[in-house]
Scaffold this motif. Structure first.
Motif: not given
Length: 160
Positions: A4-15
């Motif tokens: 979940n943390l990796a998904t959240l981090r990737n989403r913030f990176k894309r944003d």
């Protein structure tokens, strides 16, 4: 949990990448600033405060009371005048000398002590005037002085 943390981090990176791509350049910002029209000097707000100040001056016979009323606490009034003189002197130094003669637009960066000193002097002057004039107008004193202050500020803004 770590997924979940990796998904959240990737989403913030894309944003963040998306935001970096869509931010306007400095040229676009400068064009927008040039296109913005300055507010007109005379507006309803300014006219209201100037008229209110004139009305209060007339209704409470402000100048005659200041000059002739024996109920004024003269010591506090004189302290207020000195502090107001300091405040106005610093303002004139900034406007006339620094802006007009020296061409310094951001004088608060050149002389960082001026804004807090001026603010403190003005607050102390307003407290002194309220104490000095309280026997004359009682609890209306802060309202009368605030109206006078706003009228003067709006009048000065029309001149500049």
């Amino acid at each position: 949990m770590s997924g979940n943390l990796a998904t959240l981090r990737n989403r913030f990176k894309r944003d963040a990448e998306f935001l970096m791509q869509t931010t306007p350049t400095e040229d676009e910002d400068e064009k927008k600033e040039k296109d913005v029209k300055p507010l007109p000097r005379i507006n309803r707000h300014s006219v209201f405060w100037i008229m209110a100040s004139i009305g209060v001056t007339y209704y409470v016979d402000f100048l005659r009371n200041i000059m002739e009323n024996d109920d004024i606490k003269s010591w506090w009034f004189n302290v207020g005048l000195v502090l107001l003189g300091i405040c106005l002197s610093l303002a004139m130094f900034c406007i006339v000398y620094l802006e007009w003669f020296k061409g310094i637009q951001h004088y608060d960066q050149e002389y960082p002590a001026i804004p807090p000193i001026t603010t403190a002097a003005f607050i102390a002057a307003s407290c002194s005037f309220n104490i000095a004039l309280w026997p004359v107008w009682s609890f209306f004193t802060p309202l009368i002085l605030f109206t006078q202050f706003m009228g003067v500020v709006m009048f000065i803004s029309l001149l500049g």
